[in-house]
Write an enzyme that holds these catalytic residues in place. Structure first.
Site, short mmCIF file in Angstrom:
data_model
loop_
_atom_site.label_atom_id
_atom_site.label_comp_id
_atom_site.label_asym_id
_atom_site.label_seq_id
_atom_site.Cartn_x
_atom_site.Cartn_y
_atom_site.Cartn_z
N GLU A 495 0.69 -1.38 -0.56
CA GLU A 495 0.20 -0.40 -0.28
C GLU A 495 0.81 1.22 -0.07
OE1 GLU A 495 -2.67 -0.16 2.55
OE2 GLU A 495 -3.90 -2.46 3.08
N ASP A 537 -0.90 -3.82 -3.24
CA ASP A 537 -2.06 -2.48 -3.14
C ASP A 537 -3.57 -2.80 -3.61
OD1 ASP A 537 -2.78 -0.03 -2.27
OD2 ASP A 537 -0.44 0.76 -3.36
N GLU A 600 -5.70 -10.62 -1.25
CA GLU A 600 -7.08 -10.56 -0.14
C GLU A 600 -8.14 -10.70 -0.41
OE1 GLU A 600 -5.26 -7.17 2.30
OE2 GLU A 600 -3.33 -7.20 1.91
#
EC number: 3.2.1.8
Length: 1157
Positions: A495, A537, A600
């Site tokens: 991120e 990200d 994710e």
């Protein structure tokens, strides 16, 4: 039986007194007197010689017969004509919410049927405040006529609000199958048990099974320090009061019942006296904290007993745990002999072992991973069982983040991380490492000067700390596990981009500078050259500004020789995410020559976990995994962020994963694994009122219609897709089917399915139709069709008769479509559908979508003119008709706007007059500030994603601009001013993709965002689109007609390359110079292209400077919402057109050459 019940009550009470003492009964605890062997079906053996208590599902014939499994009688089921028909039994008032039941019956076929589908399904029909539900108890169990087959399953009752109907019925996918049933038994599964719900209370097994450390704390079973026996549990690494040992009680606690807690605690370092207590955390729609005891004083070096109790309020909980905490945030302490005594829940969670393994389904594509917590990796925990069954890759949710591995400088703790690695090795799984660098969950000391924590560390010191951390972590796993190390890749940085695509303003950036990213990769590669290294990200799957920023960053890093192997796309999406954007993002990032891993994955329900939303989620999950399979050359792993809904990181209520909070497979699981067992959601699309002409030219009125998308695969994962637009009148349902297919074959084709009365029957009725249309134009003869090929595929214009049902506004028609694609092999290689992805359209209408017959399109007008952009209402705006925002997306009142639109050759102009009594822009998110957003789709393609011509332009009341997605903001101008009632926003949006002219129709919408006094967005209202997705989807925009460009402003020397030999050359040039007619491009007029009578009428009005008038309904083939209706009215009143009595024939054609004469 009464005596047996009394004896049972006495025995239970006696046992409770022996365990708790007589004081237990103040306050009283619930005791059930149910005999758990009671059959809830009062006439399940039919030995009464009747079918008393049984009812019909549908209209089968039910009768008692002497063909029996036990006793003398059974029930014979005949006369079935539908798959759902069969005998039914009501359990309303007989079953309890949250209780589990065992279901068993014996089934035998009536002889002589020779059924090819002798299967029995047992279903529970349930209706509550959230609608109607069909819960499967047993799915398609094979039976025979040779012997009785026992059909058995389990059922747990759950519902929302009031339970209105509950009955079980026996059905078969063979609609005429006849069978006997006997010995129907439904009983509660488990008797009440009382005891300690903590399975590892003494730690004498030498392990921490069931226990974890919350936050940064680490728990370990230690020998030689114990209250009793040899072992206790030591907690270290605490950095906050709430950090401490925690035990998962999910599924073990009965809400509403009291539980007594007793444990012993000791510490050896710290103050002479410390305060310690236990707390229960219970998660429903929010996290609830229940205190077990007040802080108790504990003396150093002494074992101290702590007691307390708790009762959970009755509610549905997705997670329950008990943990021990201390007011001293760094205190290390031991606990032992931990008991939580009370009623042990009957709802112990068990996983479904008889369903396909998820990872096996995708073994030929990519590994399927899951984020885990080490506390749930003991084999007795059903979460661990679910993990082992379905996944072949793990990632640590938190245990490998910097604060977990190095909470204080130089003190590395790998206990929890190693538990995950050990589990992966034991279960033959691979792992992803997550993460070496992040701006969150990293201890403050990393960034502090060691001699003065109030000062920042130097660049050199922070780089040294970063290198030490990365080198130590990678070396630990490489050295400890050697060739067995299951970790195949690491998220080196996580991120590093903010939401606007800039480098995140983190302390890493502030202290080191932008090269901290390449330094991290260099350190990781140096520490383990064999390791795959990733940048990870979120929000890079939207094909927006952040996707482009990630592309640019990785391209730059690779060009500089940074050892980056792949991009991790977190893929935290929601049920409204756009599959086309995700596909474009994957392919864009993969074009850099790097691996793509989905790292994710979850799908936010946005607070709606209704059955309808779960089915919608299932469809998108199916589309997503079809896409992943199609992109398998790029994707090397797909990882879910959690094993089941009860452990999601998202705020409740939510259900973002494939398994629910009770670890059972959801509709999304079946949609991904075996769509034939799924239940498709029922999608809905609007057909606008109108009568388009079918012929060589596609009627211009189709420009106003929002398409539906035929992009769900039922065969293959790559092939033809389509968009479908629909219109209707009293005679026909009109369809414009635009097929994208770059492998032409005459075997390609379209199948249309129509259920005129939309009754969703499971078999065809007289009103149901199936039509076929081949690419070469052949097919069903009872519809009007016109098929043409183009560079992208082919287009079918269709008219399907519906006059027999007397259609009217708001009626629904059941509809589905199938696109068949032959890629040149002489067979259908790929099939896509709109709604029913079980692909049962040929025989079953129940999964058709809905076409809603709606009024004509929403369209506004922009007149020609050039206002000054100064935030003031100049006189030039006075002649423009306003439109208003009245479509609420969030809230139902608050800030609104009236808006006017103008245009010229360079810009679209928008004036928004906003009524808002309380102005606020305190939120860091521009979209949550008091602001106006304008959405423009210049080519009006109405795609579900943004193309290069599309834009989102946001201006707050203080004239601060922001833009969405890939909006080209070059040349955009705005001005604002405050008014007594709110504020004005005036904008000039440059034309970037079209040359505007009179009659051009663009996609357009305007949105007002309203913030409250705290900066929270409390209102969203638009002119047209009710979806809330205008920021990523243009298909719901309204329509804006450009008119009023005067004919008097002569353009000198106008000519076109393709009219040199035209008999109408002179006339065309004169009319074009006066803006009465326009070229198709700057150099091409296309004289032989036809125009409609409506388009020609609009041109004549411009020539004569006649203003349009409100349409009064003189013609049956002109509707008031048609873009040309007011022009037809003005021309009719001026005597320019007469029509043929009832019809104006607005869509009849003349050539562009003929119209100049």
């Amino acid at each position: 039986m009464m005596k047996n019940n009394v004896d049972r009550i006495v025995s239970i009470v006696t046992a409770l007194i022996m365990i708790f003492g007589a004081s237990l009964f103040s306050p009283p605890i619930r005791v059930f007197a149910d005999d758990t062997n009671i059959n809830l079906v009062s006439n399940g053996d039919f030995e009464s010689g009747t079918i008393d208590g049984w009812i019909k599902q549908g209209n089968p014939t039910l009768a008692v017969t002497t063909e029996q499994a036990i006793g003398q009688y059974s029930m014979k089921v005949t006369g079935r004509t539908q798959t759902y028909e069969g005998p039914a039994y009501s359990f309303l008032g007989k079953m309890q919410k949250g209780e589990s039941y065992s279901v068993s019956l014996k089934v035998r076929l009536v002889s002589g049927q020779n059924s090819s589908n002798p299967l029995i399904t047992v279903t529970m029909f349930r209706e509550d405040d959230n609608g109607k539900h069909y819960d499967t108890i047993v799915w398609q169990k094979q039976v025979s006529e040779d012997s009785w087959t026992t059909v058995s399953g389990t059922y747990t009752l759950d519902y929302i609000g009031t339970l209105k109907t509950l009955y079980m019925y026996v059905e078969s996918p063979d609609p005429t199958l006849e069978y006997y049933i006997d010995d129907v038994v439904v009983t509660t599964q488990n008797p009440i048990q009382v005891g300690n719900v903590i399975a590892n209370e003494t730690f004498e097994n030498g392990n921490t099974s069931g226990w974890i450390g919350t936050g940064s704390s680490v728990v370990k079973a230690v020998y030689g320090v114990a209250h009793s026996g040899d072992y206790s549990l030591l907690t270290t690494g605490r950095t906050a009061n709430w950090n401490g040992p925690s035990y998962d009680l999910t599924g073990k606690i009965v809400p509403g019942q009291q539980y007594n807690v007793d444990f012993w605690v000791k510490f050896v370092n710290g103050n002479d006296t410390e305060q310690i207590k236990a707390t229960v955390k219970a998660t429903s729609d929010k996290d609830n904290y229940i205190q077990v005891n007040d802080f108790a004083n504990v003396n150093k070096g002494e074992w101290t007993e702590i007691k307390g109790s708790f009762t959970l309020p009755v509610a549905d909980y997705s997670g329950i745990s008990i943990y021990v905490e201390s007011q001293n945030p760094t205190l290390e302490f031991y606990i032992d002999d931990f008991s939580v005594i009370g009623e042990i829940s009957n709802n112990q969670i068990t996983i479904q072992n008889d369903i396909p393994d998820l990872y096996s389904v995708f073994k030929d594509y990519f590994p399927i991973g899951v984020a885990v917590d080490p506390s749930r990796l003991n084999d007795a925990d059903p979460h661990a069982q679910l993990t082992a069954k379905h996944f072949n890759m793990l990632v640590a949710e938190n245990a490998m983040k910097p604060e977990s591995l190095q909470p204080t400088e130089g003190n590395f703790t790998f206990d929890n991380a190693d538990k995950i690695v050990d589990y992966a090795i034991a279960h033959n799984m691979k792992m992803r490492g997550h993460t070496l660098l992040w701006h969150n969950q990293v201890p403050d000391w990393f960034f502090q000067d060691p001699s003065d924590p109030s000062k920042s560390a130097s660049r050199d010191l922070l780089l040294q700390r970063l290198k030490t951390h990365i080198t130590t972590v990678l070396d630990h796993f490489k050295t400890k596990y050697g060739s067995q190390n299951p970790i195949i890749g690491w998220d080196v940085v996580n991120e590093v981009l903010d939401d606007n695509g800039n480098l995140r303003n983190s302390k890493w950036l502030q202290i080191i500078g932008p090269d901290y990213i390449e330094k991290a990769f260099e350190y990781a590669h140096e520490a383990d050259p064999s390791m795959k290294l990733f940048i990870n990200d979120y929000n890079i799957e939207n094909n927006g500004v952040k996707t482009q920023a990630m592309y640019d960053l990785v391209k730059k890093l690779k060009s500089e020789g940074v050892p980056i192997d792949g991009i991790g796309m977190q893929m935290h999406i929601n049920i409204n995410s756009n599959i086309d954007n995700i596909k474009a993002s994957i392919e864009k990032l993969a074009s850099l020559g790097v691996e793509i891993q989905v790292t994710e994955l979850d799908m936010n329900m946005n607070g709606n976990i209704s059955n309808e939303a779960l089915l919608k989620q299932a469809r998108l999950y199916k589309q997503l995994f079809d896409l992943f399979k199609a992109e398998k050359q790029y994707i090397t792993a797909v990882v879910f962020w959690g094993v089941s809904d009860d452990v999601t990181w998202l705020s409740k209520p939510n259900a973002p994963l494939l398994f629910d909070s009770k670890l059972q497979a959801k509709p999304a699981f079946w949609a991904v694994v075996d769509p034939s067992k799924a239940i498709p959601d029922i999608q809905s699309a609007k057909a606008l009122e109108g009568s388009p002409t079918i012929g060589a030219n596609v009627d211009s009125s189709w420009k106003l219609v929002k398409p539906l998308y035929v992009n769900t695969y039922v065969e293959g994962t790559v092939g033809a897709t389509a968009t479908v637009k629909s219109m209707w009148d009293t005679k026909n349902l009109y369809l414009l089917v635009q097929v994208s297919d770059n492998t032409p074959s005459n075997n390609d084709g379209i199948e249309i399915f129509v259920d005129k009365n939309d009754d969703k029957s499971t078999s065809y009725e007289t009103d149901d139709e199936r039509y076929t249309i081949k690419r070469d134009g052949t097919g069903s003869s009872d519809i009007t069709k016109y098929v043409t090929s183009n560079a992208d595929g082919y287009v079918a214009q269709l008219a399907i008769p519906i006059e027999d049902i007397s259609p009217a506004v708001n009626d629904k028609i059941g509809f589905d479509i199938r696109i068949n694609d032959d890629k040149g092999n002489g067979k259908i290689d790929a099939i896509t559908v709109w709604n029913d992805y079980t692909n049962s359209q040929n025989t079953n209408t129940s999964y058709f979508g809905d076409i809603v017959l709606s009024k004509s399109a929403q369209i506004a007008t922009a007149i020609y003119g050039t206002p000054v952009i100064d935030g003031k209402v100049d006189d030039i705006w006075n002649n423009v008709e306003p439109i208003s925002t009245n479509t609420w997306i969030l809230g139902s009142n608050g800030a609104t706007a009236t808006q006017k639109m103008m245009w010229d050759d360079k810009y679209l102009y928008v004036l928004a007059d906003v009524t808002d009594s309380n102005l606020n822009k305190s939120s860091i998110n521009p979209y949550e500030q008091d602001s106006v957003e304008v959405f423009v789709d210049q080519n009006n393609d109405k795609t579900t994603y943004y193309e290069n011509d599309d834009g989102q332009y946001r201006v707050n009341y203080d004239n601060e601009q922001s833009f969405g997605g890939s909006t080209n903001s070059n040349g955009f101008k705005s001005a604002t001013s405050l008014t007594q009632s709110g504020y004005i926003v005036e904008e000039a949006i440059p034309w970037t993709s079209i040359t505007p002219s009179n009659g051009t129709i663009i996609g357009f919408d305007l949105q007002v965002n309203n913030a409250d006094e705290n900066g929270k967005r409390t209102g969203i209202v638009t002119w047209c689109d009710p979806s809330g997705n205008s920021w990523q989807d243009t298909s719901g925009f309204g329509n804006l007609l450009l008119t009023g460009k005067p004919s008097g402003a002569l353009k000198k020397g106008v000519t076109f390359d393709d009219i040199k030999n035209s008999w109408a050359k002179d006339a065309i040039e004169v009319l074009a110079s006066r803006h009465i007619v326009e070229g198709m491009t700057d150099t091409q007029y296309e004289p032989n292209k036809t125009v409609t009578r409506a388009e020609f009428t609009a041109m004549i009005l411009r020539l004569l400077n006649i203003k349009e008038e409100q349409y009064s309904g003189e013609f049956s083939d002109v509707n008031s919402g048609d873009w040309y209706a007011n022009a037809i009215e003005a021309a009719y009143k001026a005597g320019i057109i007469e029509g043929d009595g009832k019809n104006a024939r607005p869509n009849d054609s003349i050539t562009r050459e003929e119209m100049t004469q």
